[in-house]
Scaffold this motif. Structure first.
Motif, mmCIF file in Angstrom:
data_model
loop_
_atom_site.group_PDB
_atom_site.id
_atom_site.type_symbol
_atom_site.label_atom_id
_atom_site.label_comp_id
_atom_site.label_asym_id
_atom_site.label_seq_id
_atom_site.Cartn_x
_atom_site.Cartn_y
_atom_site.Cartn_z
ATOM 1 N N ALA A 133 9.683 -2.247 -1.784
ATOM 2 C CA ALA A 133 10.238 -2.330 -3.800
ATOM 3 C C ALA A 133 11.191 -4.023 -3.551
ATOM 4 N N GLU A 134 10.887 -4.804 -2.311
ATOM 5 C CA GLU A 134 11.518 -5.926 -2.509
ATOM 6 C C GLU A 134 10.317 -6.944 -3.418
ATOM 7 N N TYR A 135 9.243 -6.943 -2.530
ATOM 8 C CA TYR A 135 8.092 -7.893 -2.538
ATOM 9 C C TYR A 135 7.154 -7.484 -3.518
ATOM 10 N N CYS A 136 6.911 -6.432 -3.234
ATOM 11 C CA CYS A 136 5.679 -5.474 -3.876
ATOM 12 C C CYS A 136 5.799 -5.692 -5.288
ATOM 13 N N GLY A 137 6.404 -5.446 -6.337
ATOM 14 C CA GLY A 137 6.747 -4.757 -7.590
ATOM 15 C C GLY A 137 6.601 -3.082 -7.379
ATOM 16 N N GLY A 138 6.893 -2.458 -6.112
ATOM 17 C CA GLY A 138 7.191 -0.981 -6.169
ATOM 18 C C GLY A 138 5.561 -0.456 -6.067
ATOM 19 N N MET A 139 5.544 0.506 -6.054
ATOM 20 C CA MET A 139 3.865 1.775 -6.423
ATOM 21 C C MET A 139 3.707 1.873 -7.419
ATOM 22 N N LEU A 140 2.176 1.478 -7.504
ATOM 23 C CA LEU A 140 1.776 1.727 -8.644
ATOM 24 C C LEU A 140 2.154 2.663 -9.845
ATOM 25 N N ASP A 141 2.330 2.537 -10.363
ATOM 26 C CA ASP A 141 2.310 3.499 -12.163
ATOM 27 C C ASP A 141 1.548 4.718 -11.398
ATOM 28 N N GLY A 142 1.992 6.170 -11.633
ATOM 29 C CA GLY A 142 2.002 7.447 -11.498
ATOM 30 C C GLY A 142 1.217 7.746 -9.340
ATOM 31 N N HIS A 143 1.495 6.423 -8.553
ATOM 32 C CA HIS A 143 1.568 6.605 -7.117
ATOM 33 C C HIS A 143 3.113 7.245 -6.310
ATOM 34 N N THR A 144 2.864 8.029 -5.372
ATOM 35 C CA THR A 144 3.879 7.598 -4.786
ATOM 36 C C THR A 144 3.445 7.666 -3.262
ATOM 37 N N PHE A 145 4.373 6.776 -2.805
ATOM 38 C CA PHE A 145 3.984 5.943 -1.254
ATOM 39 C C PHE A 145 3.943 7.548 -0.091
#
Length: 560
Positions: A422-434
């Motif tokens: 969340a803080e360093y990687c800009g979140g997951m790719l669009d359309g992808h769930t961790f």
């Protein structure tokens, strides 16, 4: 019938002439020309093999025999070293022409997730017979997956058309980008701390204590306290040597390359300070062969350092690996520096006591040394003052996989993977769930997203059957399966096992066959894994089962 009796003395002379293979005069002249006035020492065997391959694109039998004569070694010994390493192309047929260009496509986890399998399948038809396309283990550029290496030129985010254009342009050499060179580093105060050490204005005992107080631990994965290591080695008899490990072959790991490509002298100064503090006579730097740009940088900058030294320097030797993941293990690296096959040694004795060339040896990972100057200038409290969730220090996380901003992220030790994303990687790719993550590269195990609140640091992951290692964090999404990841990783371990011990050599191959079955035999896999963990000589065989054990424990739904 009369029997001819050969005198014993003459028989010995006759046999001595028949031993081995007589060098081809042309090949011998070529090898002598390539080596020039370079020393003909046993420990330089791998360096000399590189010279031959760089010139002729392969290692012919004639050249190997000629090199053996120059080094006064048995041809069989030269051959066994040459065939041990992936990057040496030993010609199987006399007079066979080498491929015009070799394209290596990374097949390790991050690249496989990004589509390298499609490249491997389609490139041979597109590039033609003159270009050799082969699968390669991790090349240390997971943040730009998929990666293809044309000659020594890595292509980030490789596509079929991109590789075709690079091959057509014959762009096989990779040139370094911009970095802080020797002159710029000196202008910014570089090597002032080293000069203070050699001028007697610093005390080695206080420096060692500062490193211990900072809590800096070996960042290659083992996590041994750096200051304590300096103290142990200094207590050993002289002469003492130093071996710096930049083999960085763990899939998912690329932080050492990241720092070397930007600020090489911060690492070199840290190395020389550590050498002075531990009373080191000579320094050996072992760099993985995949890092051609880093090698060009270090060759240039070490030469600049020696040409205009800020103070007296110990001899510094840069040694080139040849493609062997096992050489990330400290004793295997030392064997390779000595010009041998990179096979781990049995311990004890430990390398701090009997290491390189039989001398007490201070072994360090590159990034550990990168932080030495900053810790000593800013104080131990600066480094230990960082951290989250009751952990101390900073960690360079090599993040790859399904995130928007993969790369090296310097973050507090103890950060959780959810916070890191969340803080360093800009979140997951669009359309992808961790969905899942590997906290420590190929050998560190696999955990589900539901366990994404565990602090990432040394000693925090072991209760879950995992470890942080070199902090290579690989992120999987709901479009991936942990089963596929474990199979990919076991394929890697099977290919990279040095073959010295049966539990690892046979165990990884057997495990891979079991993982390829439609339904896993979990009881047999568990039993096999325990044997590998208990009986393998080094960490490769001991840690190879971790991804498999993680899948059986945390992802049973994938095996149903």
């Amino acid at each position: 019938m009369n029997q001819v009796v050969i005198p014993i003395k003459d028989e010995r002379k006759r046999r001595s002439k028949l031993k081995g293979r007589t060098p081809d005069p042309k090949a011998l002249a070529e090898v002598r020309s390539l080596l020039g006035d370079a020393p003909r020492r046993r420990d330089l065997l791998i360096e000399h093999l590189h010279r031959i391959q760089d010139r002729y694109a392969q290692l012919s039998a004639a050249h190997l025999v000629a090199l053996a004569q120059e080094l006064k070694m048995a041809a069989a010994e030269v051959y066994e070293v040459a065939t041990f390493y992936h990057h040496f192309d030993v010609s199987k047929e006399e007079g066979a022409a080498p491929a015009a260009i070799t394209v290596r496509v990374c097949e390790s986890l991050a690249c496989a997730m990004a589509g390298s399998g499609d490249l491997l399948e389609k490139l041979p038809a597109i590039l033609g017979r003159e270009v050799r396309v082969i699968a390669a283990p991790c090349v240390g550029r997971c943040e730009t997956a998929p990666v293809a290496v044309v000659g020594q030129n890595p292509l980030a985010h490789a596509t079929l058309e991109g590789v075709r254009k690079l091959v057509a342009a014959k762009a096989v050499k990779h040139r370094p980008g911009k970095y802080l060179d020797y002159r710029a580093y000196r202008k910014q105060g570089g090597y002032a701390l080293l000069r203070e050490c050699l001028a007697g204005r610093r005390d080695h005992r206080k420096l060692t204590q500062a490193m211990e107080d900072s809590g800096l631990r070996g960042l290659g994965g083992a996590g041994f306290p750096a200051g304590r290591k300096w103290k142990i080695v200094r207590a050993e008899p002289e002469p003492r040597l130093m071996a710096v490990n930049i083999d960085e072959g763990e899939p998912g790991t690329f932080k050492d390359r990241y720092y070397l490509e930007r600020d090489p002298h911060r690492f070199l100064e840290g190395t020389l300070i550590a050498a002075w503090t531990a009373g080191i006579a000579e320094v050996y730097i072992y760099l993985r062969d995949e890092y051609a740009a880093c090698r060009a940088i270090l060759e240039k900058e070490i030469a600049a350092l020696k040409a205009d030294p800020p103070c007296a320097l110990p001899p510094i030797h840069l040694r080139r690996g040849a493609g062997a993941y096992i050489c990330g293990e400290e004793s295997a690296m030392i064997e390779s520096i000595e010009g041998k096959r990179g096979m781990p040694r049995l311990r004890p004795p430990y390398v701090a006591q009997v290491g390189l060339f039989g001398r007490p040896t201070l072994e360090h990972n590159m990034e550990t040394l990168y932080w030495v100057r900053e810790i000593l200038e800013k104080g131990a409290a600066w480094f230990s003052g960082h951290g989250r969730h009751d952990r101390k220090g900073l960690r360079s996380f090599s993040v790859s996989g399904r995130v928007k901003k993969p790369g090296v992220h310097l973050a507090p030790a103890g950060i959780t993977v959810k916070e890191l994303i969340a803080e360093y990687c800009g979140g997951m790719l669009d359309g992808h769930t961790f969905y899942a993550y590997l906290p420590g590269g190929a050998s560190g195990g696999i955990l589900p997203a539901s366990m994404g609140d565990i602090p990432l640091d040394f000693d925090t992951l072991q209760p879950y059957g995992c470890f942080i290692g070199s902090a290579a964090v690989m992120i999987l999404s709901d479009r991936d399966r942990a089963v596929d990841a474990a199979r990919n990783l076991m394929h890697f371990f099977s290919e990279e096992s040095c073959g010295q011990c049966t539990p690892c050599r046979v165990g990884t191959a057997k495990a891979l066959k079991l993982l390829d079955a439609p339904k896993w035999n979990q009881a047999l896999l568990s039993e096999l894994s325990q044997v590998m963990i208990d009986a393998s000589i080094c960490g490769l065989g001991q840690a190879a089962p971790n991804p498999v054990l993680s899948v059986m424990k945390y992802f049973p739904h994938e095996l149903a």
